[in-house]
Design a protein around this motif. Sequence first.
Motif, short mmCIF file in Angstrom:
data_model
loop_
_atom_site.label_atom_id
_atom_site.label_comp_id
_atom_site.label_asym_id
_atom_site.label_seq_id
_atom_site.Cartn_x
_atom_site.Cartn_y
_atom_site.Cartn_z
N THR A 1 1.21 -1.05 -0.15
CA THR A 1 0.20 -0.26 -0.03
C THR A 1 0.93 1.06 0.37
N HIS B 1 -1.90 0.69 -4.35
CA HIS B 1 -1.94 -0.64 -4.24
C HIS B 1 -1.43 -0.90 -5.43
N SER C 1 -5.16 -12.94 -11.55
CA SER C 1 -5.49 -12.98 -9.83
C SER C 1 -5.69 -11.73 -9.66
N TYR C 2 -4.92 -10.86 -9.74
CA TYR C 2 -4.53 -9.30 -9.70
C TYR C 2 -4.77 -8.23 -10.37
N ASP D 1 -7.64 -6.94 -11.05
CA ASP D 1 -8.52 -6.11 -10.37
C ASP D 1 -8.48 -5.68 -8.87
N LYS D 2 -7.28 -5.93 -8.46
CA LYS D 2 -6.97 -5.40 -6.87
C LYS D 2 -5.97 -4.27 -6.86
N LEU D 3 -5.46 -4.42 -7.94
CA LEU D 3 -4.05 -3.23 -7.46
C LEU D 3 -4.40 -2.41 -8.95
#
Length: 303
Positions: free
Chosen positions: A75, A84, A113-114, A116-118
């Motif tokens: 973060t 992120h 995997s990531y 949509d999160k980063l």
Amino acid sequence: MQTKQLTLNNKTYTLHIAYQANERMRQAFNAMTFDFWEFTFEPYYQSGYWDDNCILFSLFEGEQLVAHTTLSLFTTYTADQRLHLGQLGTVMTLPSHTKQGLSRFLMESIFESYNDKLDGYFLFANDTVLEFYPKFDFYAVLEHQASKAFCKQPTTHTVQRLDLTDITDLHCFQHYLKNGHTGCRFDTHSYGLAHFYCYANPAFGYAESIYLIPELDTLLIAQHEKDDLMIYQAYYLKDNLVDQAFNALADAQTNRVVLGYTPIDTGYTYNPYKEEDLTLFVSPALITYFEEQPTMIPLLSHT
């Protein structure tokens, strides 16, 4: 731990993710890491500070680990927003398995995997593979390191070197990690990685480079390098008095302070910085942070 069987180029592999608690597979990972980079993650695992922000992605062919990429999550705080980010590191493929698309598969698995999160990714690429990462929309950017001329002034502030094998000193170190400010403009501080560098791996040299200046509520990770005082990171609890802390730690020979991060403070000169045989690549969302103003990834955030 996640496991998935797959076929690539008519060969059967197993993808293992976040498997460090499995001793057999972890030892295979450590052996491969030592062969490639001459260190292992075993002390980090045994320290108990390997957290969920350090994620292993490995392809096994039977019992043999053949390709690997580590994803480290951060973060990151900039001047105006929170990001992120993911760092790709410890990239390895057995020589017998190169040019078979295994590294590509691992990167695509991470993105799937990531993404949509980063908000973005970065990595440090060996100069022999500079043509590989642009295929994934990564761009090479130049880092800049902050430094300034320095002349030690008289001071009454005391300096205490912490010994993290002492539980009291370890808890003090952790208090600053959890509660301190860094004064860093591109802050990728990681609680786990701080322990990786400063606690789990004394051979790296940082374990003997942790200093507390009690009167200033400031902790420094720093080393004297000839006439330079190299500050890898500074943490302060209340007021930003890092210049006074630098002065307390400096000796009579110190004529320059060099930072391993990008400070919020003004008064620094910035020079191009590049580690030998490594180039920083970033995803498109991060390009402006390096092209519009001098920036570097904090040195103690590298994986």
